[in-house]
Scaffold this active site. Sequence first.
Site, PDB file in Angstrom:
ATOM      1  N   TYR A 171     -12.045   4.677  17.226  1.00  0.00           N
ATOM      2  CA  TYR A 171     -12.632   5.114  15.954  1.00  0.00           C
ATOM      3  C   TYR A 171     -12.271   6.565  15.641  1.00  0.00           C
ATOM      4  CZ  TYR A 171     -15.956   4.919  12.078  1.00  0.00           C
ATOM      5  OH  TYR A 171     -16.512   4.911  10.819  1.00  0.00           O
TER       6      TYR A 171
ATOM      7  N   PRO B 115     -10.667  -2.810   6.085  1.00  0.00           N
ATOM      8  CA  PRO B 115     -11.289  -1.487   6.078  1.00  0.00           C
ATOM      9  C   PRO B 115     -12.348  -1.266   7.166  1.00  0.00           C
ATOM     10  CG  PRO B 115     -12.081  -2.804   4.233  1.00  0.00           C
ATOM     11  CD  PRO B 115     -11.003  -3.597   4.895  1.00  0.00           C
TER      12      PRO B 115
ATOM     13  N   TYR C  34     -22.791  -0.055  10.338  1.00  0.00           N
ATOM     14  CA  TYR C  34     -22.041  -1.303  10.142  1.00  0.00           C
ATOM     15  C   TYR C  34     -22.962  -2.431  10.605  1.00  0.00           C
ATOM     16  CZ  TYR C  34     -17.700   1.511  10.035  1.00  0.00           C
ATOM     17  OH  TYR C  34     -16.702   2.425   9.741  1.00  0.00           O
TER      18      TYR C  34
ATOM     19  N   HIS D 110     -19.354  13.888  11.568  1.00  0.00           N
ATOM     20  CA  HIS D 110     -20.200  12.820  12.119  1.00  0.00           C
ATOM     21  C   HIS D 110     -19.878  12.641  13.592  1.00  0.00           C
ATOM     22  CE1 HIS D 110     -21.742  10.490   8.382  1.00  0.00           C
ATOM     23  NE2 HIS D 110     -21.739  11.788   8.185  1.00  0.00           N
TER      24      HIS D 110
ATOM     25  N   LYS E 291      -9.426   2.773   8.931  1.00  0.00           N
ATOM     26  CA  LYS E 291      -8.145   3.218   9.497  1.00  0.00           C
ATOM     27  C   LYS E 291      -6.987   3.359   8.503  1.00  0.00           C
ATOM     28  CE  LYS E 291      -9.428   3.947  13.545  1.00  0.00           C
ATOM     29  NZ  LYS E 291      -9.879   5.302  13.582  1.00  0.00           N
TER      30      LYS E 291
HETATM   31  P1  RFL Z   1      -1.494   4.255  -1.748  1.00  0.00           P
HETATM   32  O1  RFL Z   1      -2.699   5.087  -1.740  1.00  0.00           O
HETATM   33  O2  RFL Z   1      -1.604   2.839  -2.196  1.00  0.00           O
HETATM   34  O3  RFL Z   1      -0.412   5.010  -2.656  1.00  0.00           O
HETATM   35  C1  RFL Z   1       0.800   4.385  -3.060  1.00  0.00           C
HETATM   36  C2  RFL Z   1       1.277   5.043  -4.335  1.00  0.00           C
HETATM   37  O4  RFL Z   1       2.526   4.445  -4.715  1.00  0.00           O
HETATM   38  C3  RFL Z   1       2.509   4.190  -6.115  1.00  0.00           C
HETATM   39  N1  RFL Z   1       3.462   3.098  -6.398  1.00  0.00           N
HETATM   40  C4  RFL Z   1       4.679   3.297  -6.932  1.00  0.00           C
HETATM   41  N2  RFL Z   1       5.299   4.408  -7.306  1.00  0.00           N
HETATM   42  C5  RFL Z   1       6.550   4.269  -7.822  1.00  0.00           C
HETATM   43  N3  RFL Z   1       7.181   3.068  -7.964  1.00  0.00           N
HETATM   44  C6  RFL Z   1       6.577   1.938  -7.588  1.00  0.00           C
HETATM   45  N4  RFL Z   1       7.190   0.766  -7.732  1.00  0.00           N
HETATM   46  C7  RFL Z   1       5.278   2.016  -7.039  1.00  0.00           C
HETATM   47  N5  RFL Z   1       4.396   1.111  -6.589  1.00  0.00           N
HETATM   48  C8  RFL Z   1       3.295   1.772  -6.203  1.00  0.00           C
HETATM   49  C9  RFL Z   1       1.065   3.855  -6.430  1.00  0.00           C
HETATM   50  O5  RFL Z   1       0.765   4.100  -7.817  1.00  0.00           O
HETATM   51  C10 RFL Z   1       0.311   4.811  -5.498  1.00  0.00           C
HETATM   52  O6  RFL Z   1       0.016   6.039  -6.133  1.00  0.00           O
HETATM   53  O7  RFL Z   1      -0.775   4.215  -0.302  1.00  0.00           O
HETATM   54  P2  RFL Z   1      -0.725   5.318   0.866  1.00  0.00           P
HETATM   55  O8  RFL Z   1      -0.327   6.658   0.317  1.00  0.00           O
HETATM   56  O9  RFL Z   1       0.067   4.685   1.934  1.00  0.00           O
HETATM   57  O10 RFL Z   1      -2.248   5.492   1.345  1.00  0.00           O
HETATM   58  C11 RFL Z   1      -2.927   4.432   1.966  1.00  0.00           C
HETATM   59  C12 RFL Z   1      -4.425   4.503   1.666  1.00  0.00           C
HETATM   60  O11 RFL Z   1      -4.606   4.657   0.283  1.00  0.00           O
HETATM   61  C13 RFL Z   1      -5.166   3.253   2.171  1.00  0.00           C
HETATM   62  O12 RFL Z   1      -4.678   2.873   3.440  1.00  0.00           O
HETATM   63  C14 RFL Z   1      -6.695   3.486   2.291  1.00  0.00           C
HETATM   64  O13 RFL Z   1      -7.274   3.715   1.045  1.00  0.00           O
HETATM   65  C15 RFL Z   1      -7.377   2.274   2.932  1.00  0.00           C
HETATM   66  N6  RFL Z   1      -8.853   2.412   2.995  1.00  0.00           N
HETATM   67  C16 RFL Z   1      -9.441   3.205   3.963  1.00  0.00           C
HETATM   68  N7  RFL Z   1      -8.685   3.929   4.818  1.00  0.00           N
HETATM   69  C17 RFL Z   1      -9.269   4.759   5.743  1.00  0.00           C
HETATM   70  O14 RFL Z   1      -8.544   5.426   6.510  1.00  0.00           O
HETATM   71  N8  RFL Z   1     -10.650   4.888   5.829  1.00  0.00           N
HETATM   72  C18 RFL Z   1     -11.472   4.195   5.000  1.00  0.00           C
HETATM   73  O15 RFL Z   1     -12.682   4.409   5.075  1.00  0.00           O
HETATM   74  C19 RFL Z   1     -10.892   3.292   4.034  1.00  0.00           C
HETATM   75  N9  RFL Z   1     -11.667   2.609   3.184  1.00  0.00           N
HETATM   76  C20 RFL Z   1      -9.662   1.714   2.088  1.00  0.00           C
HETATM   77  C21 RFL Z   1     -11.084   1.833   2.213  1.00  0.00           C
HETATM   78  C22 RFL Z   1      -9.105   0.941   1.064  1.00  0.00           C
HETATM   79  C23 RFL Z   1      -9.941   0.284   0.190  1.00  0.00           C
HETATM   80  N10 RFL Z   1      -9.307  -0.471  -0.836  1.00  0.00           N
HETATM   81  C24 RFL Z   1      -9.723  -0.553  -2.157  1.00  0.00           C
HETATM   82  C25 RFL Z   1      -8.001  -1.075  -0.603  1.00  0.00           C
HETATM   83  C26 RFL Z   1     -11.925   1.186   1.358  1.00  0.00           C
HETATM   84  C27 RFL Z   1     -11.368   0.377   0.352  1.00  0.00           C
HETATM   85  C28 RFL Z   1     -12.351  -0.339  -0.535  1.00  0.00           C
HETATM   86  C1  PHB Z   2     -16.147   4.273   2.965  1.00  0.00           C
HETATM   87  O1  PHB Z   2     -17.019   5.161   2.970  1.00  0.00           O
HETATM   88  O2  PHB Z   2     -15.539   3.950   1.923  1.00  0.00           O
HETATM   89  C2  PHB Z   2     -15.831   3.557   4.220  1.00  0.00           C
HETATM   90  C3  PHB Z   2     -16.365   4.015   5.419  1.00  0.00           C
HETATM   91  C4  PHB Z   2     -16.084   3.345   6.589  1.00  0.00           C
HETATM   92  C5  PHB Z   2     -15.283   2.225   6.565  1.00  0.00           C
HETATM   93  C6  PHB Z   2     -14.733   1.768   5.377  1.00  0.00           C
HETATM   94  C7  PHB Z   2     -15.020   2.440   4.191  1.00  0.00           C
HETATM   95  O3  PHB Z   2     -15.032   1.571   7.728  1.00  0.00           O
END
Ligand code: RFL
Ligand code: PHB
Length: 394
Positions: free
Chosen positions: A388, A296, A204, A76, A300
């Site tokens: 971004y 989100p 957005y 993109h 990031k």
């Molecule tokens: P994770 O993915 O939460 O993984 C942590 C792992 O640790 C395990 N765990 C344990 N294991 C052993 N003992 C314990 N006591 C433990 N406690 C927990 C868990 O089971 C899990 O497997 O953290 P990590 O690796 O730091 O990764 C971070 C990302 O997952 C997170 O920052 C992103 O998903 C955030 N996020 C987005 N990030 C982006 O860069 N771009 C996006 O577009 C974006 N969209 C989003 C998002 C997060 C969202 N939600 C639901 C929070 C959209 C959403 C809706």
């Molecule tokens: C997504 O596709 O899940 C998404 C994209 C952009 C954002 C957050 C989430 O800023």
Amino acid sequence: MTQYIDTQVCIIGSGPAGLLLSQLLANAGIDTVVLDRKDRAYIEGRIRAGVLEHGTVTALEEAGVADRLHREGLLHDGFDLAFDGDRHRIDLAALTGKTVTVYGQTEVTKDLFDRRFAEAQPFYFNVEDVRPTDLTSDRPVVRFRQDGKDVAVRCDYVAGCDGFHGVSRQAIPGDVLRTFERVYPFGWLGIMVERPPVSHELIYANHARGFALASMRSKTRSRYYLQCSLDDDVADWSDDRFWDELRLRLGPDTAAHLQTGPSFEKSIAPLRSFVAEPMRYGNLFLAGDAAHIVPPTGAKGLNLAVADVRLLSRALIEHYRDGTDHHLEHYSETALRRVWKVERFSWQLSTLMHHFPENSPFEARMQRAEFDYLSSSEAASRAIAENYVGLPLD
Ligand code: RFL
Ligand code: PHB
């Protein structure tokens, strides 16, 4: 009877941060043991991020897990900001010379798991009662239970990659740890649908009824979000109600292209800014959501987790290969400098694009003025664009 295991780095958590760290270290000949309280299927199924910065793609290339990403990811070179019906495109390619890649976190995780399993990496899934101990000694021990048995991993370093609700951060004594937090007074209701996206780029939108985001996972799969109340229940949101609200917030011109269908995922996520300092305690190093959360809006969270892991893997490789600890000693301050800049950007974009129930008419006018300024200033647009696509590592 406790089973003892010896390794160089014990990684707690096999989300994207823990998996990538394990792969980058393995490529440098460093042994790791990875444990998670969930199993592979559960971790792969978590629908979260969708947008990868250029630096994240580079890290996945370095790890040797970017082949499918290059085949299936969507490049993109811009995205749209919409404000009460007006639109402004942030031309990432023209403003920064860089692009982002749309490729789901589910796919990143799957690619990393495939590679780690192909290399027979030791994983401990479904572990309970994880306790990182002896963190200030030169041989920390991570204890846990699996299938009713006690296991202890003896290691040189512990990497706390266990997300916001993990135990690693809590292992840092209260008089050492400082936390900073902002909780936003609303959430994001997200759905996934097997239909082509409404637009070929992300939109957005700030609307008087609340924020909306049109995103995607592929040319046939769309991801949409609506700002919702924290009191809302997913059960209150039928698909029909979701589509009606999305049409209103995207406006008639965009809504005319919306292809609706049955959602196959629907969930509500709260929005939070959070930072823990320091990101190191003794021989424990925090990375990813274990140390910080961003709302989100700037896409990031995953990218920030990957940036931490790039810094940490570089520091650990330098330690084992060259016997120098310069980057390990500076890991926390180097990572935090970048973390705070990314927190600032995510907060700025969240503040600009949401409807804040408590906002006075003055603050609402400030949002509008910021959008108008962005729309008329290349410098302001470039500031959004360079954040971004991703700030430099250090
Ligand atoms: P994770 O993915 O939460 O993984 C942590 C792992 O640790 C395990 N765990 C344990 N294991 C052993 N003992 C314990 N006591 C433990 N406690 C927990 C868990 O089971 C899990 O497997 O953290 P990590 O690796 O730091 O990764 C971070 C990302 O997952 C997170 O920052 C992103 O998903 C955030 N996020 C987005 N990030 C982006 O860069 N771009 C996006 O577009 C974006 N969209 C989003 C998002 C997060 C969202 N939600 C639901 C929070 C959209 C959403 C809706
Ligand atoms: C997504 O596709 O899940 C998404 C994209 C952009 C954002 C957050 C989430 O800023």
